[in-house]
Design a protein around this motif. Structure first.
Motif, mmCIF file in Angstrom:
data_model
loop_
_atom_site.group_PDB
_atom_site.id
_atom_site.type_symbol
_atom_site.label_atom_id
_atom_site.label_comp_id
_atom_site.label_asym_id
_atom_site.label_seq_id
_atom_site.Cartn_x
_atom_site.Cartn_y
_atom_site.Cartn_z
ATOM 1 N N GLY A 50 0.847 -1.064 -0.038
ATOM 2 C CA GLY A 50 0.140 0.211 -0.210
ATOM 3 C C GLY A 50 0.740 1.654 -0.169
ATOM 4 O O GLY A 50 1.576 1.239 0.253
ATOM 5 N N LEU A 88 -0.789 7.286 -7.286
ATOM 6 C CA LEU A 88 -1.301 6.272 -6.313
ATOM 7 C C LEU A 88 -1.739 5.076 -7.680
ATOM 8 O O LEU A 88 -2.178 4.215 -7.559
ATOM 9 C CB LEU A 88 -3.035 6.704 -6.023
ATOM 10 C CG LEU A 88 -4.061 5.526 -5.148
ATOM 11 C CD1 LEU A 88 -3.350 4.781 -4.580
ATOM 12 C CD2 LEU A 88 -4.997 6.746 -4.365
ATOM 13 N N HIS A 98 -0.851 1.300 -8.399
ATOM 14 C CA HIS A 98 -1.860 0.177 -8.578
ATOM 15 C C HIS A 98 -1.826 -0.262 -9.905
ATOM 16 O O HIS A 98 -2.341 -1.972 -9.656
ATOM 17 C CB HIS A 98 -3.618 1.192 -8.158
ATOM 18 C CG HIS A 98 -4.822 -0.184 -8.042
ATOM 19 N ND1 HIS A 98 -4.790 -1.192 -6.926
ATOM 20 C CD2 HIS A 98 -5.829 -0.323 -8.678
ATOM 21 C CE1 HIS A 98 -5.635 -1.177 -7.073
ATOM 22 N NE2 HIS A 98 -5.947 -1.191 -8.284
ATOM 23 N N ALA A 123 -4.084 -0.902 -0.018
ATOM 24 C CA ALA A 123 -5.087 0.070 0.979
ATOM 25 C C ALA A 123 -4.153 1.086 1.043
ATOM 26 O O ALA A 123 -2.736 1.402 0.445
ATOM 27 C CB ALA A 123 -4.843 -0.217 2.640
ATOM 28 N N VAL A 124 -4.631 2.311 1.477
ATOM 29 C CA VAL A 124 -3.672 3.652 1.011
ATOM 30 C C VAL A 124 -4.225 3.954 2.317
ATOM 31 O O VAL A 124 -4.761 3.618 3.543
ATOM 32 C CB VAL A 124 -4.997 4.586 -0.257
ATOM 33 C CG1 VAL A 124 -4.035 5.680 0.691
ATOM 34 C CG2 VAL A 124 -4.188 4.692 -0.749
ATOM 35 N N THR A 134 -11.716 7.859 -5.064
ATOM 36 C CA THR A 134 -10.293 7.287 -5.775
ATOM 37 C C THR A 134 -10.118 5.864 -5.435
ATOM 38 O O THR A 134 -10.078 4.866 -6.264
ATOM 39 C CB THR A 134 -8.796 7.500 -5.935
ATOM 40 O OG1 THR A 134 -9.367 9.034 -6.121
ATOM 41 C CG2 THR A 134 -7.838 7.557 -7.264
ATOM 42 N N CYS A 135 -10.300 5.697 -4.200
ATOM 43 C CA CYS A 135 -9.993 3.847 -3.636
ATOM 44 C C CYS A 135 -11.125 3.460 -4.522
ATOM 45 O O CYS A 135 -11.305 2.064 -4.596
ATOM 46 C CB CYS A 135 -10.107 4.067 -1.714
ATOM 47 S SG CYS A 135 -8.236 4.295 -1.774
ATOM 48 N N GLU A 136 -12.209 3.947 -4.170
ATOM 49 C CA GLU A 136 -14.061 3.366 -3.989
ATOM 50 C C GLU A 136 -13.741 2.713 -5.343
ATOM 51 O O GLU A 136 -14.003 1.273 -5.434
ATOM 52 C CB GLU A 136 -14.349 4.040 -4.026
ATOM 53 C CG GLU A 136 -16.278 3.581 -3.625
ATOM 54 C CD GLU A 136 -17.105 4.138 -3.480
ATOM 55 O OE1 GLU A 136 -18.568 3.430 -2.628
ATOM 56 O OE2 GLU A 136 -17.037 5.195 -2.846
ATOM 57 N N ILE A 154 -9.451 -0.293 -3.465
ATOM 58 C CA ILE A 154 -9.082 0.178 -2.754
ATOM 59 C C ILE A 154 -8.612 0.060 -0.980
ATOM 60 O O ILE A 154 -9.833 1.121 -0.712
ATOM 61 C CB ILE A 154 -7.504 0.664 -3.224
ATOM 62 C CG1 ILE A 154 -6.891 0.864 -4.613
ATOM 63 C CG2 ILE A 154 -6.122 1.095 -1.533
ATOM 64 C CD1 ILE A 154 -5.517 1.457 -4.575
ATOM 65 N N PHE A 165 -9.442 1.824 2.854
ATOM 66 C CA PHE A 165 -8.154 2.894 3.290
ATOM 67 C C PHE A 165 -7.929 2.807 4.918
ATOM 68 O O PHE A 165 -9.299 2.244 5.727
ATOM 69 C CB PHE A 165 -9.236 4.312 2.554
ATOM 70 C CG PHE A 165 -9.009 5.108 2.926
ATOM 71 C CD1 PHE A 165 -8.360 6.584 2.619
ATOM 72 C CD2 PHE A 165 -9.039 5.702 4.438
ATOM 73 C CE1 PHE A 165 -7.418 7.698 3.041
ATOM 74 C CE2 PHE A 165 -8.705 7.329 4.624
ATOM 75 C CZ PHE A 165 -8.040 7.695 4.241
#
Length: 389
Positions: A207, A216, A220, A227-228, A246-248, A252, A254
């Motif tokens: 991560g 990011l 990826h 994870a971030v 962005t994670c969603e 990824i 959080f």
């Protein structure tokens, strides 16, 4: 990530007492006592298998407890005092006994000392927990001497991981973060080093922490991130604008660090608080005398909701974070067992949709004044790694 499963149900056992209103003091009375700091060493608690009391969440494909434990301050508290080491070991083991399976540390904490503490504490149940560490600062892997700046050159990353494995008394790191993005090293080169370590079985997931959005996405694409980790709390909501969406999008997880605002959201800080020399909060302008009275409005919000929900302000702050997304896993740190139990109890706090709308509105109505970190630390946050030339 909207297709990720919600938390699993919480079965009844002694961990559930926190959620039934018995409170921290009553629940703590049911657990083995932890030795005090008067110089009398406590016998290490015999590890017991952790019953699945805490709900589980997923960071990408990695399953962890819905609340983790950060061990950053277990070698030195914010106020610069040194905790009693046997008590820190006991707190980690109590966390495991209470269902915590997610433990966070880094080579930079100490340097090295927190990895040693965590490795010793979990040795008896290593295979039942998920541990993280981080690399990225320019720290000599043998001596621990820290030089200015960052260092994520592939050969350095591999040496750093070898040192972490020894201190953690393990053969693999479940989740390895790049602590801060090194602007001198393309992220694709870092991903290549991590891929080599994964091939060897020394790292299972990776991560990023406090990175820029471009980095990011490129990271990826080079090697999928699990994870971030970034600061996120009622006190600092910066990731909501771009990082969390962005994670969603990318699937990824959080992991908020400092989910209690370095103790602020528990009510431990008031208008009269002044910080010891060496305490990082002394140079965070959000806690400066001219800003503190305004920012304490957030604590009043947490207190009001704590009374309404039969909880504590810290539990409200953690529960608010956890309800934002089902793949957010906070890692509050503590050096006090009562606070550990309080933090775990946050998992039992729930909000109706109307309650959450009211709480969200109250939190977002307060514009926090001052910087979250000193300039010299912020300079390494949100940095973009160069593209491989």
């Amino acid at each position: 990530m909207t297709s990720e499963p919600q938390d699993d149900p919480v079965p009844m056992n002694r961990r559930s007492l926190l959620g039934l209103g018995l409170g921290v003091t009553a629940a703590a009375s049911l657990l083995p006592a932890v030795a005090g700091a008067q110089g009398q060493e406590a016998a290490p608690a015999a590890p017991t298998s952790a019953a699945p009391a805490l709900a589980r969440r997923r960071l990408g494909t990695l399953e962890v407890s819905s609340v983790g434990l950060g061990v950053q301050n277990m070698h030195r508290r914010y106020e610069t005092t040194v905790p009693y080491r046997p008590e820190m070991l006991a707190i980690i083991r109590t966390a495991f006994d209470q269902g915590v399976t997610f433990f966070d540390c880094a080579e930079a904490y100490g340097p090295f000392e927190n990895e040693r503490i965590l490795g010793e504490a979990i040795e008896g149940f290593r295979d039942e927990v998920v541990i993280t560490s981080k690399f990225g600062w320019n720290i000599d892997p043998e001596t621990g001497v820290r030089s200015p700046g960052l260092n994520s050159r592939p050969e350095h990353v591999k040496r750093a991981v070898e040192g972490s494995l020894q201190r953690l008394r393990t053969d693999r790191i479940d989740l390895l973060y790049q602590h801060r993005v090194d602007p001198a090293v393309p992220i694709e080169d870092v991903a290549g080093a991590i891929q080599d370590l994964m091939t060897e079985g020394k790292v299972l997931h990776w991560g990023l922490s406090e990175m820029g959005l471009g980095t990011l996405r490129r990271a990826h694409a080079a090697l999928p991130l699990t994870a971030v980790q970034s600061e996120y709390s009622m006190l600092w909501r910066g990731p909501e604008a771009e990082v969390i969406p962005t994670c969603e999008e990318l699937g990824i997880g959080f992991v908020p660090w400092s989910p209690l605002g370095v103790g602020f959201l528990t009510g431990a800080i008031d208008e009269q608080t002044r910080f010891a020399e060496g305490d990082i909060r002394a140079v965070e302008t959000r806690f400066a005398p001219e800003n503190l009275p305004h920012n304490l409005q957030l604590v009043e919000v947490a207190r009001t909701w704590a009374e309404r929900k039969g909880a504590t302000p810290g539990q409200i702050a953690l529960a608010w974070l956890m309800v934002q997304k089902p793949w957010i896993v906070p890692i509050p740190g503590t050096t006090q067992r009562a606070h550990l139990l309080d933090n775990i109890g946050a998992a039992a706090v729930t909000f109706t949709p109307d309650e959450l709308a009211d709480l969200d509105g109250a939190v977002r109505a307060i514009e926090v004044l001052g910087q979250r970190l000193p300039d010299q630390v912020l300079a390494y946050s949100g940095v973009e790694a160069p593209e491989r030339g």
